[in-house]
Motif scaffolding. Structure first.
Motif, PDB file in Angstrom:
ATOM      1  N   ARG A 315       0.829  -1.205   0.000  1.00 56.44           N
ATOM      2  CA  ARG A 315       0.000   0.000   0.000  1.00 56.44           C
ATOM      3  C   ARG A 315       0.865   1.258   0.000  1.00 56.44           C
ATOM      4  O   ARG A 315       0.470   2.301  -0.527  1.00 56.44           O
ATOM      5  N   VAL A 316       2.054   1.174   0.598  1.00 55.40           N
ATOM      6  CA  VAL A 316       3.022   2.276   0.492  1.00 55.40           C
ATOM      7  C   VAL A 316       3.367   2.467  -0.986  1.00 55.40           C
ATOM      8  O   VAL A 316       3.348   3.579  -1.519  1.00 55.40           O
ATOM      9  N   ALA A 317       3.662   1.337  -1.638  1.00 57.72           N
ATOM     10  CA  ALA A 317       4.010   1.388  -3.060  1.00 57.72           C
ATOM     11  C   ALA A 317       2.875   2.029  -3.853  1.00 57.72           C
ATOM     12  O   ALA A 317       3.102   2.832  -4.761  1.00 57.72           O
ATOM     13  N   TYR A 318       1.661   1.701  -3.478  1.00 59.45           N
ATOM     14  CA  TYR A 318       0.476   2.233  -4.153  1.00 59.45           C
ATOM     15  C   TYR A 318       0.396   3.755  -3.989  1.00 59.45           C
ATOM     16  O   TYR A 318       0.169   4.489  -4.947  1.00 59.45           O
ATOM     17  N   MET A 319       0.648   4.220  -2.774  1.00 59.19           N
ATOM     18  CA  MET A 319       0.498   5.661  -2.516  1.00 59.19           C
ATOM     19  C   MET A 319       1.577   6.503  -3.198  1.00 59.19           C
ATOM     20  O   MET A 319       1.309   7.620  -3.610  1.00 59.19           O
ATOM     21  N   VAL A 320       2.812   5.971  -3.301  1.00 65.27           N
ATOM     22  CA  VAL A 320       3.876   6.797  -3.878  1.00 65.27           C
ATOM     23  C   VAL A 320       4.121   6.502  -5.353  1.00 65.27           C
ATOM     24  O   VAL A 320       4.986   7.126  -5.963  1.00 65.27           O
ATOM     25  N   ASP A 321       3.368   5.582  -5.890  1.00 65.13           N
ATOM     26  CA  ASP A 321       3.584   5.194  -7.285  1.00 65.13           C
ATOM     27  C   ASP A 321       3.608   6.398  -8.223  1.00 65.13           C
ATOM     28  O   ASP A 321       4.472   6.531  -9.083  1.00 65.13           O
ATOM     29  N   ARG A 322       2.675   7.321  -7.995  1.00 63.19           N
ATOM     30  CA  ARG A 322       2.541   8.490  -8.861  1.00 63.19           C
ATOM     31  C   ARG A 322       3.799   9.350  -8.869  1.00 63.19           C
ATOM     32  O   ARG A 322       4.152   9.948  -9.879  1.00 63.19           O
ATOM     33  N   VAL A 323       4.501   9.406  -7.723  1.00 62.56           N
ATOM     34  CA  VAL A 323       5.704  10.229  -7.617  1.00 62.56           C
ATOM     35  C   VAL A 323       6.844   9.617  -8.428  1.00 62.56           C
ATOM     36  O   VAL A 323       7.648  10.321  -9.033  1.00 62.56           O
ATOM     37  N   MET A 324       6.911   8.293  -8.435  1.00 62.56           N
ATOM     38  CA  MET A 324       8.023   7.597  -9.074  1.00 62.56           C
ATOM     39  C   MET A 324       7.807   7.391 -10.567  1.00 62.56           C
ATOM     40  O   MET A 324       8.758   7.202 -11.320  1.00 62.56           O
ATOM     41  N   LYS A 325       6.540   7.386 -10.967  1.00 63.58           N
ATOM     42  CA  LYS A 325       6.179   7.058 -12.340  1.00 63.58           C
ATOM     43  C   LYS A 325       6.909   7.893 -13.402  1.00 63.58           C
ATOM     44  O   LYS A 325       7.409   7.330 -14.377  1.00 63.58           O
ATOM     45  N   PRO A 326       7.020   9.228 -13.245  1.00 65.36           N
ATOM     46  CA  PRO A 326       7.675  10.013 -14.293  1.00 65.36           C
ATOM     47  C   PRO A 326       9.124   9.610 -14.539  1.00 65.36           C
ATOM     48  O   PRO A 326       9.677   9.902 -15.592  1.00 65.36           O
ATOM     49  N   PHE A 327       9.753   8.922 -13.574  1.00 65.56           N
ATOM     50  CA  PHE A 327      11.157   8.543 -13.739  1.00 65.56           C
ATOM     51  C   PHE A 327      11.299   7.101 -14.197  1.00 65.56           C
ATOM     52  O   PHE A 327      12.386   6.524 -14.147  1.00 65.56           O
ATOM     53  N   GLY A 328      10.187   6.507 -14.629  1.00 57.87           N
ATOM     54  CA  GLY A 328      10.249   5.129 -15.096  1.00 57.87           C
ATOM     55  C   GLY A 328      10.374   4.135 -13.960  1.00 57.87           C
ATOM     56  O   GLY A 328      10.746   2.989 -14.169  1.00 57.87           O
ATOM     57  N   LEU A 329      10.096   4.585 -12.736  1.00 59.43           N
ATOM     58  CA  LEU A 329      10.167   3.683 -11.589  1.00 59.43           C
ATOM     59  C   LEU A 329       8.749   3.418 -11.095  1.00 59.43           C
ATOM     60  O   LEU A 329       7.786   3.958 -11.625  1.00 59.43           O
ATOM     61  N   ASP A 330       8.623   2.572 -10.068  1.00 62.89           N
ATOM     62  CA  ASP A 330       7.301   2.412  -9.489  1.00 62.89           C
ATOM     63  C   ASP A 330       7.372   2.545  -7.973  1.00 62.89           C
ATOM     64  O   ASP A 330       8.448   2.741  -7.412  1.00 62.89           O
ATOM     65  N   GLY A 331       6.242   2.453  -7.338  1.00 64.31           N
ATOM     66  CA  GLY A 331       6.155   2.736  -5.903  1.00 64.31           C
ATOM     67  C   GLY A 331       7.036   1.854  -5.043  1.00 64.31           C
ATOM     68  O   GLY A 331       7.397   2.225  -3.924  1.00 64.31           O
ATOM     69  N   LYS A 332       7.421   0.691  -5.579  1.00 59.99           N
ATOM     70  CA  LYS A 332       8.192  -0.241  -4.750  1.00 59.99           C
ATOM     71  C   LYS A 332       9.616   0.227  -4.499  1.00 59.99           C
ATOM     72  O   LYS A 332      10.287  -0.290  -3.623  1.00 59.99           O
ATOM     73  N   VAL A 333      10.110   1.191  -5.284  1.00 67.64           N
ATOM     74  CA  VAL A 333      11.491   1.627  -5.092  1.00 67.64           C
ATOM     75  C   VAL A 333      11.607   2.630  -3.939  1.00 67.64           C
ATOM     76  O   VAL A 333      12.704   2.989  -3.538  1.00 67.64           O
ATOM     77  N   PHE A 334      10.476   3.045  -3.395  1.00 67.52           N
ATOM     78  CA  PHE A 334      10.527   4.112  -2.409  1.00 67.52           C
ATOM     79  C   PHE A 334      11.318   3.723  -1.156  1.00 67.52           C
ATOM     80  O   PHE A 334      12.217   4.449  -0.736  1.00 67.52           O
ATOM     81  N   ILE A 335      10.972   2.578  -0.565  1.00 64.27           N
ATOM     82  CA  ILE A 335      11.647   2.189   0.686  1.00 64.27           C
ATOM     83  C   ILE A 335      13.147   1.971   0.478  1.00 64.27           C
ATOM     84  O   ILE A 335      13.952   2.488   1.269  1.00 64.27           O
ATOM     85  N   PRO A 336      13.572   1.262  -0.575  1.00 67.65           N
ATOM     86  CA  PRO A 336      15.015   1.145  -0.785  1.00 67.65           C
ATOM     87  C   PRO A 336      15.710   2.508  -0.926  1.00 67.65           C
ATOM     88  O   PRO A 336      16.780   2.719  -0.346  1.00 67.65           O
TER      89      PRO A 336
END
Ligand SMILES: Nc1nc2c(ncn2[C@@H]2O[C@H](COP(=O)(O)OP(=O)(O)O)[C@@H](O)[C@H]2O)c(=O)[nH]1
Lengths: 651, 74
Positions: A315-336
């Motif tokens: 659900r963390v990945a879900y919430m931040v997905d939008r922030v990471m999307k423009p860089f070709g990443l997804d929400g799962k990269v946030f915690i690392p």
């Protein structure tokens, strides 16, 4: 040859939990050939002494892969199709959907058994599943169980370890499931789906109220709420960050304290100076360098484990997905990436939670650009020495520069991610970016501790050896050869010196040792390379030694300038740096040197621990070597521009 | 209408997935998203993207651009 048993299932079906139950502590973690996907296997022995190799395949949804990891799982499954026994782990809560794949493969002739997992939740949900009826209707062995409580696991284990278990007679001739033509796949899928529907109508008694789903939706209503969701998110991320940034350091300090005690014991008990130095400054220090990471890794993975097992991590990945999307990443990269702001070592280890190999490697490549805590002593020294304590718009200039450094790291990391995204082939990207949101669950402490210990032990065995080895090698380069004649003459002086002179002499010896060492000579040799970015040989030695860990830069400068230990009283070093003059009497180190060093440290991969852990996580030297080269090039180029431009401007 | 325009928290039926690549259709097919199947739009992430979709008894998130290509009816 031992027989292969493959555990197959969707992500979150409980495969890993079941694998741990079946395998116990007898587990091996490796990688699938040529990629970073983790391969977990175990040898299980039957009462008759027959050995079976049990493999936990990466999670997959079906035969048309969505991510790189699914593709790896599928390839492995396909190569084993005529010999292996496939144990499908399906979530009993979602039987109708999850039966489709095992039925399809059974129809194709593969040997299949089905573990209907989460039976505890199924009954809690008011449902019941008639596995006997499923067995008679399909001819497939069904095992109702709960990997969490252990109920029913024994029956599955006895079955897979028995000699008499049936084999699909068509298995030897089973055609490849990977190269199935599109049309044929659609048909096969349709057929399996229809059968699955019939089966679940006949054999599953639906509960009346879908309690679990309704509970999830209620909790989601709060946790993913437009206002409260982000507040909770920031609070939890703050805790995660604090835990590795501050809470781990007393524990690391404790470990280093024990190491330093051990070093003292060695120094006072081992007579031969060379041997004593090798044991204490080389080996013990190298081991300490590795052990010091353990608290960070342990705490981070404890928290990640809690977040993952409770269902919050996706659900963390879900919430931040939008922030990471423009860089070709997804929400799962946030915690690392967040973890890398404390330290890239646990950050890179945390990329294990990313299921797509391309995204995982991108994240590993950019993690060391995040401003880690080891850069802080370097930044602090440089900024306090060279940046005027002026105020700009009411804010302190040194503070602003520090803030800019954090920003520089993050922005560069995202830009590099974007470049990697734009240049990588579509084949490696997810077909569809989706995240499964599992049920909310209370984490099981035993599973959690096993998970944490698993991460720590992999780090110690696989990365630790590399890191300690490199640390010891670096120490040798920084300590040898010594100018024994000079040492002897200085030690003569020591005998007659008073306390203050003694310290000075010892500092001189240390400086001379460093200067004479291989690294010292290399520093002098490389001076022309670093001169265009403003460094003399002394700074160059600092750069070389900071490969051990960035903060070592500060103590090495202390040694080079014959100041002895400077930790805790860096003002002396600051003053010394500011006072250095060139031969024609000008100031040697200026604000331009400082800025050049700042960007160099922001970008360069000055950290063997990161290199070691990246090698372990990607299973080859290729990625860490690429990282080192691209970061060095970036660092050198940026430092060159910054130094040349600011030298001009500041004249 | 597309899944993007469809109302939250109401039973929807998939009409078509044209516009999506063959591979994407395959992946969705395996999740249970294909013409004739039911689904429900549950939440939207705090920043407006992605969306949570209920398929059977499971929740998945899908990004907006994919939702915009899934035709549904109430
Ligand atoms: N209630 C319940 N939870 C389970 C069971 N098996 C696994 N889980 C939980 O389901 C989640 C996913 O399990 P995991 O083994 O990591 O799934 P994997 O992705 O298939 O490897 C974890 O939170 C487990 O604790 C079970 O039998 N009952």
């Amino acid at each position: 040859m031992s027989q292969e048993i493959l555990l197959v299932g969707r992500p979150n079906s409980g495969k890993t939990t079941l694998f741990n139950r079946l395998a116990g502590t007898n587990q091996k973690v490796g990688n699938y050939a040529g990629c970073t996907v983790e391969k977990k296997t175990s040898i299980v022995t039957s009462p008759e002494g027959i050995e079976f190799e049990l493999t936990d395949l990466p999670g997959m949804y079906s035969l048309k892969p969505n991510t790189m990891d699914e593709e790896v799982a599928l390839k492995h499954l396909d190569s084993m199709r005529s010999t292996a026994y496939l144990v499908f782990v399906v979530d009993g809560n979602n039987l109708e959907q999850e039966l489709i794949l095992p039925l399809l493969l059974h129809h194709r002739g593969l040997t299949v058994a089905i573990a209907v997992n989460m039976m505890d939740e199924v009954s809690e949900n008011g449902k019941s599943i008639n596995t006997d009826a499923l067995r008679t209707r399909t001819g497939i062995e069904f095992f109702p169980l709960s990997a969490k409580t252990g109920d029913g696991v024994e029956a599955l284990k006895n079955h897979i370890l028995s000699k008499t278990r049936p084999k699909n007679p068509r298995a030897v001739l089973a055609p490849s499931v990977l190269q199935m033509p599109e049309e044929q796949f659609r048909l096969a899928h349709k057929e399996a789906k229809a059968e699955s529907k019939r089966l679940s109508l006949a054999c599953v008694t639906q509960g009346l109220d879908n309690r679990l789903l309704r509970r999830d939706l209620r909790i989601d209503g709060i946790i993913l709420h437009r206002l409260f969701g982000p507040v909770l998110f920031f609070a939890i991320m703050f805790v995660v960050f604090q835990s590795i940034f501050t809470w781990a350091s007393p524990l690391s300090d404790g470990i280093l304290f024990f190491i330093s005690k051990a070093q003292e014991v060695v120094r006072s008990n081992v007579g031969a100076p060379l041997l004593s130095s090798l044991l204490s400054d080389g080996i013990l220090a190298g081991v300490g360098a590795v052990l010091a990471f353990v608290p960070q890794i342990g705490i981070l993975f404890l928290l990640i484990g809690i977040l993952e097992y409770s269902g919050y991590l996706p659900r963390v990945a879900y919430m931040v997905d939008r922030v990471m999307k423009p860089f070709g990443l997804d929400g799962k990269v946030f915690i690392p990436l967040l973890s890398s702001v404390a330290c890239a070592v646990p950050g890179i280890m945390a990329t294990r939670t990313i299921e797509n190999e391309r995204t995982r490697i991108t994240t590993i490549m950019i993690s060391p650009l995040m401003t880690c805590s080891a850069r802080l002593p370097v930044y602090t020294l440089l900024i306090s020495t060279f940046v005027p304590a002026a105020r700009v718009w009411g804010l302190s200039l040194p503070g602003l520069v520090m803030f800019a450094m954090y920003l520089l790291g993050t922005v560069t990391a995202l830009v590099v991610a974007l470049i990697l995204h734009l240049t990588s082939s579509n084949k490696k990207k997810n077909v569809i970016d989706m995240i499964h949101l599992p049920h909310y669950r209370t984490p099981d402490w035993k599973l959690l501790l096993r998970y944490v210990w698993g991460r720590i032990s992999v780090f110690l065995r696989k990365a630790g050896t590399v890191i300690a080895g490199m640390a010891i090698l670096l120490w040798v380069l920084l300590s040898f050869p010594r100018d024994e004649a000079f040492r002897a003459s200085m030690e003569n002086n020591l005998k007659t010196a008073n306390a203050e002179q003694k310290e000075q002499i010892q500092n001189q010896i240390a400086a001379k040792d460093l200067e004479n060492s291989i690294a010292g000579k290399t520093g002098k040799f490389l001076e022309p390379v670093f001169r265009p970015i403003g460094y003399d040989w002394k700074l160059t030695i600092g750069i070389l030694s900071s490969l051990a860990a960035r903060e070592v830069f500060v103590s090495t400068l202390g040694t080079v300038f014959s100041l002895g230990k400077v930790e805790g009283h860096e003002e002396g070093l600051s003053a010394t740096l500011r006072a250095q003059k060139t031969e024609d009497g000008k100031l040697k180190y200026t604000l331009a040197t400082c800025l050049s060093l700042l960007v160099f440290f922001a970008f360069s991969l000055q950290c063997i621990s990161t290199i070691g852990v990246a090698r372990r996580e990607t299973n080859s030297w290729k990625i860490p070597a690429t990282m080192f080269v691209y970061m060095f090039t970036l660092a050198y180029t940026a430092a060159f521009i910054v130094y040349q431009v600011s030298s001009l401007l500041l004249k | 209408m597309t899944l993007l325009e469809a109302p939250f928290r109401s039973q929807l039926r998939v009409l078509s997935l044209t516009g999506l690549s063959e591979e994407a259709r395959m992946v969705l097919l395996q999740l249970g998203v294909e013409p004739g199947e039911a689904l429900e739009k549950m939440h939207v992430a705090p920043l407006g993207d992605p969306l949570t979709i209920r398929i059977g008894e499971q929740l998945f998130t899908l990004r907006k651009e994919v939702c915009g290509l899934i035709e549904v009816e109430s």
